[in-house]
Design a protein around this motif. Sequence first.
Motif, PDB file in Angstrom:
ATOM      1  N   THR A   1       0.841  -1.172   0.135  1.00  0.00           N
ATOM      2  CA  THR A   1      -0.065  -0.099  -0.104  1.00  0.00           C
ATOM      3  C   THR A   1       0.808   1.275  -0.064  1.00  0.00           C
ATOM      4  O   THR A   1       1.960   1.509   0.760  1.00  0.00           O
ATOM      5  N   ASP A   2       0.491   2.155  -0.591  1.00  0.00           N
ATOM      6  CA  ASP A   2       0.919   3.465  -0.480  1.00  0.00           C
ATOM      7  C   ASP A   2       0.272   4.511   0.409  1.00  0.00           C
ATOM      8  O   ASP A   2       0.270   5.787   0.370  1.00  0.00           O
ATOM      9  N   CYS A   3      -0.725   3.910   1.473  1.00  0.00           N
ATOM     10  CA  CYS A   3      -1.376   4.432   2.259  1.00  0.00           C
ATOM     11  C   CYS A   3      -0.475   5.058   3.272  1.00  0.00           C
ATOM     12  O   CYS A   3       0.695   4.596   3.500  1.00  0.00           O
ATOM     13  N   LYS A   4      -0.822   6.279   3.836  1.00  0.00           N
ATOM     14  CA  LYS A   4       0.243   6.844   4.961  1.00  0.00           C
ATOM     15  C   LYS A   4       0.269   5.821   6.072  1.00  0.00           C
ATOM     16  O   LYS A   4      -0.627   5.464   6.652  1.00  0.00           O
ATOM     17  N   LEU A   5       1.468   5.533   6.632  1.00  0.00           N
ATOM     18  CA  LEU A   5       1.658   4.711   7.655  1.00  0.00           C
ATOM     19  C   LEU A   5       2.806   5.521   8.507  1.00  0.00           C
ATOM     20  O   LEU A   5       3.614   6.069   8.173  1.00  0.00           O
ATOM     21  N   GLN A   6       2.432   5.136   9.742  1.00  0.00           N
ATOM     22  CA  GLN A   6       3.143   6.016  10.820  1.00  0.00           C
ATOM     23  C   GLN A   6       3.145   5.133  12.127  1.00  0.00           C
ATOM     24  O   GLN A   6       2.369   4.398  12.541  1.00  0.00           O
ATOM     25  N   CYS A   7       4.516   4.824  12.672  1.00  0.00           N
ATOM     26  CA  CYS A   7       4.852   4.036  13.889  1.00  0.00           C
ATOM     27  C   CYS A   7       4.572   4.961  15.062  1.00  0.00           C
ATOM     28  O   CYS A   7       5.120   6.089  15.194  1.00  0.00           O
ATOM     29  N   VAL A   8       3.688   4.365  15.941  1.00  0.00           N
ATOM     30  CA  VAL A   8       3.362   5.207  17.007  1.00  0.00           C
ATOM     31  C   VAL A   8       3.607   4.645  18.532  1.00  0.00           C
ATOM     32  O   VAL A   8       3.271   5.079  19.509  1.00  0.00           O
ATOM     33  N   GLY A   9       4.124   3.332  18.127  1.00  0.00           N
ATOM     34  CA  GLY A   9       4.514   2.538  19.684  1.00  0.00           C
ATOM     35  C   GLY A   9       3.011   2.082  19.989  1.00  0.00           C
ATOM     36  O   GLY A   9       1.933   2.063  19.157  1.00  0.00           O
ATOM     37  N   HIS A  10       3.017   1.171  21.087  1.00  0.00           N
ATOM     38  CA  HIS A  10       1.872   0.334  21.617  1.00  0.00           C
ATOM     39  C   HIS A  10       1.552   0.823  22.753  1.00  0.00           C
ATOM     40  O   HIS A  10       2.152   0.462  23.898  1.00  0.00           O
ATOM     41  N   PRO A  11       0.573   1.950  22.949  1.00  0.00           N
ATOM     42  CA  PRO A  11       0.147   2.243  24.279  1.00  0.00           C
ATOM     43  C   PRO A  11      -0.129   1.491  25.430  1.00  0.00           C
ATOM     44  O   PRO A  11       0.542   1.457  26.558  1.00  0.00           O
ATOM     45  N   TYR A  12      -0.777   0.303  24.938  1.00  0.00           N
ATOM     46  CA  TYR A  12      -1.172  -0.900  26.035  1.00  0.00           C
ATOM     47  C   TYR A  12      -0.077  -1.530  26.412  1.00  0.00           C
ATOM     48  O   TYR A  12       0.120  -1.739  27.801  1.00  0.00           O
ATOM     49  N   LEU A  13       0.893  -1.997  25.500  1.00  0.00           N
ATOM     50  CA  LEU A  13       1.574  -2.976  25.963  1.00  0.00           C
ATOM     51  C   LEU A  13       2.984  -2.185  26.610  1.00  0.00           C
ATOM     52  O   LEU A  13       3.681  -2.756  27.458  1.00  0.00           O
ATOM     53  N   ALA A  14       3.050  -1.027  26.278  1.00  0.00           N
ATOM     54  CA  ALA A  14       3.943  -0.020  27.008  1.00  0.00           C
ATOM     55  C   ALA A  14       4.044   0.080  28.170  1.00  0.00           C
ATOM     56  O   ALA A  14       4.694   0.017  29.256  1.00  0.00           O
ATOM     57  N   PHE A  15       2.673   0.188  28.728  1.00  0.00           N
ATOM     58  CA  PHE A  15       2.027   0.443  30.063  1.00  0.00           C
ATOM     59  C   PHE A  15       2.542  -1.034  30.608  1.00  0.00           C
ATOM     60  O   PHE A  15       2.742  -1.106  31.942  1.00  0.00           O
TER      61      PHE A  15
END
Length: 335
Positions: free
Chosen positions: A143-157
């Motif tokens: 895909t050429d859809c916009k992809l962004q890495c943002v982490g994983h809020p729950y697993l980081a918690f």
Amino acid sequence: MTSDKKRLFIFVHDIGAAQIIKTIYTLLSARYDISLCAAATAQGYLRRFKSLAITATYTADDAIWQVKHINPHTLLLGTSNHNQIEPQLILFAKKHHIDTVSFVDQWQNYQQRFLYGEKYILPNKILLPDVKAKNELQQALGTDCKLQCVGHPYLAFIKSKRLTKRKPSNTLKLLFICEPISTSLTRQEIAKKYGYDEKSAINLLKKVCANLRIETTLTIKRHPKENKNKRHLTKERCVYLPLSHDDLQSYDMIIGMNSTLLIEAYLLGLNVITLQPNSEKHVDHCMLSRLNYIPRNTTQFDMLKAIKQRPTPNRRRLAFCNYAPFDFINAIEHQ
């Protein structure tokens, strides 16, 4: 709803997506007027938190009616496997020029998350937990859809939690985390995609337990999606209610196929094993073993060896734990 905030419509279908929304809900509500809709599976988790206002949503028509009524600026959607509500919401939003953002909470089944009929239905932007997930999704979908890495809020918690030390015992306590593979796919699909299901995994695990030279107890954690009428009664103890992290700590070893609960147990510093019988020629669906955090066990011999060794994982190896809370929020706003 107040007039000085943008309106955000959120739909979640599965527990994994619900856990992420719960983790960031306070941050989101500071910036948006939120309408939170949840399907049956996600409701069971979210209703435990009395501060959350949830609208029960069972069909795409229900969800679309809610969107029409609210007229939001943005749709924030989970990406559940084989769920058809999220793609229809994206189609409706695009037709009415509403921004759509979807987040992926797992490292598997990328194609099924966006497949509607025979076509991929993609949002304006997809949020992913790390670069590895981004690369895998891009390879799977092209895909050429916009992809962004943002982490994983729950697993980081989860990673930040600290558990009390457990008292040693003379009995080896094993927990198997079940998944409804046999009730979700046909035999042909299972043979092609996995090579195993939860029944074959449990049967192999029973043989392993019988060959251990130590007193062993096996508990099976049933999945919420499993059909209650088709749950097979076994002599092993079965758990149907959610397990807390303290509950997980009461076991010497957590065994599963590719459940997110395995990742949670790994981050908590518990002994985790993946069991995937007869899958040598299949794709590894467990991110922990696929990305070389833990070994992949496919035979009875593998399992006997892994249980005897009881490896202790390194909790610092998962890159998504560098999650910054506002990255997720800012990524929704900036299209």
